[in-house]
Write a protein that holds these residues in place. Structure first.
Motif, PDB file in Angstrom:
ATOM      1  N   PRO A   1       2.597   6.589   0.425  1.00  0.00           N
ATOM      2  CA  PRO A   1       2.732   5.413  -0.444  1.00  0.00           C
ATOM      3  C   PRO A   1       4.130   5.298  -1.011  1.00  0.00           C
ATOM      4  O   PRO A   1       4.807   6.302  -1.261  1.00  0.00           O
ATOM      5  N   GLN A   2       4.581   4.077  -1.215  1.00  0.00           N
ATOM      6  CA  GLN A   2       5.864   3.852  -1.865  1.00  0.00           C
ATOM      7  C   GLN A   2       5.735   4.191  -3.344  1.00  0.00           C
ATOM      8  O   GLN A   2       4.715   3.910  -3.973  1.00  0.00           O
ATOM      9  N   LEU A   3       6.788   4.754  -3.912  1.00  0.00           N
ATOM     10  CA  LEU A   3       6.748   5.197  -5.304  1.00  0.00           C
ATOM     11  C   LEU A   3       6.465   4.033  -6.250  1.00  0.00           C
ATOM     12  O   LEU A   3       5.696   4.187  -7.211  1.00  0.00           O
ATOM     13  N   ASP A   4       7.048   2.874  -5.979  1.00  0.00           N
ATOM     14  CA  ASP A   4       6.828   1.740  -6.882  1.00  0.00           C
ATOM     15  C   ASP A   4       5.370   1.292  -6.858  1.00  0.00           C
ATOM     16  O   ASP A   4       4.810   0.916  -7.897  1.00  0.00           O
ATOM     17  N   ILE A   5       4.734   1.354  -5.676  1.00  0.00           N
ATOM     18  CA  ILE A   5       3.318   0.994  -5.584  1.00  0.00           C
ATOM     19  C   ILE A   5       2.472   1.968  -6.403  1.00  0.00           C
ATOM     20  O   ILE A   5       1.561   1.569  -7.136  1.00  0.00           O
ATOM     21  N   VAL A   6       2.763   3.255  -6.263  1.00  0.00           N
ATOM     22  CA  VAL A   6       2.013   4.266  -7.021  1.00  0.00           C
ATOM     23  C   VAL A   6       2.151   4.020  -8.522  1.00  0.00           C
ATOM     24  O   VAL A   6       1.162   4.029  -9.267  1.00  0.00           O
TER      25      VAL A   6
END
Length: 288
Positions: free
Chosen positions: A44-49
């Motif tokens: 997962p992308q960090l911003d999504i998390v």
């Protein structure tokens, strides 16, 4: 400036949104993170998390404020809830609504960083969050509706990451329905006597002496469905270790709730988030 009064007010708001009781937030967060990791195949992308973690915490807090507003005429008569700030008169009903609106708006601000599909689904999620607290007045199994509310982060995550809602999304969603029904029925077993006097509807009252069997059966259904998810997505063997550890915890829950004692049922509920955590650990490690 009366610092003591300010501190007292802040403490009341903290308890209103349950910052002092993180179990509910974790029960909402773990299934959301299941979906984030599975939808992104473990990358997962960090911003999504961050958006889903912070957004989940904000929406849970907003939901608590709405719940206490909806139950403001019942909570003073329930042993477990009579000391909540709204029930105890520490804050006023309109203040709880303001808190809910502010937190909901903050969560929606985060959603705006996602795609159009996820933004559209967020309106459905908000509607479910607002309406859930009122279901115990007319629906025999409001814990099932809670499962929809607490699982809506799953389709949101798939929509944000994959722009679609594949079969795995809905299978995961159904697994979480059983998970939420199990732990929230344990929670309802704590308040069974008070809820009966107030004429409220809960799964603990509706199921009667089948309550323990329903809880354990729901946990078992969740694990069976998640086993199928593992096969569907060809997850690594470590994932199944996580499921096995979660199954061992279900046995502990059975030992606690079979007595139906208030304190044991409440302890089982407080431990229920570890089941979600173990499953999440298995998901993460399966993509190692």
């Amino acid at each position: 400036m009366d610092l003591a009064l300010i501190a007292k007010r802040l403490d009341a708001y903290e308890r209103l949104i349950r910052l002092d009781k993180p179990v509910g937030a974790l029960l909402l967060l773990w299934p959301t993170l299941w979906a984030v990791w599975l939808a992104s195949r473990g990358r997962p992308q960090l911003d999504i998390v961050l958006i889903f973690v912070v957004g989940t915490l904000l929406m849970r807090s907003a939901g608590c404020a709405i719940n206490d507003f909806a139950d403001r005429n019942f909570d003073p008569y329930v042993e477990r809830t009579r000391t909540r700030p709204l029930a105890a008169g520490e804050i006023q009903p309109h203040e709880a609504l303001i808190v809910a609106v502010v937190l909901g708006a903050a969560a929606f601000g985060l959603v705006l960083f996602l795609n159009v599909f996820a933004i559209a689904l967020s309106f459905v999620g908000a509607l479910i969050t607002v309406t859930y607290p009122f279901t115990k007045r007319f629906f025999a199994l409001p814990q099932a509706y809670l499962g929809v509310a607490f699982g809506f982060g799953i389709p949101m995550a798939y929509a944000a990451i994959q722009w679609r809602l594949p079969a795995a999304c809905w299978v995961l969603f159904v697994a979480n329905l059983f998970y939420a029904f199990a732990y929230d029925t344990e929670y309802a077993m704590v308040d069974r006597d008070d809820d009966a006097k107030l004429g409220l509807r809960t799964s603990a009252l509706t199921l009667g002496h089948w309550d323990v069997a329903a809880v354990i059966g729901s946990y078992a259904a969740m694990l069976a469905i998640l086993f199928a998810v593992g096969l569907l997505l060809a997850l690594d063997w470590v994932y199944y270790l996580g499921l096995a550890a979660a199954a061992a915890m279900v046995v502990q829950h059975w030992r606690l709730i079979r007595s139906r004692r208030r304190e044991d049922c409440f302890r089982a509920f407080r431990l229920s988030h570890w089941i979600g955590a173990l499953i999440f650990a298995g998901i993460v490690l399966s993509f190692r």
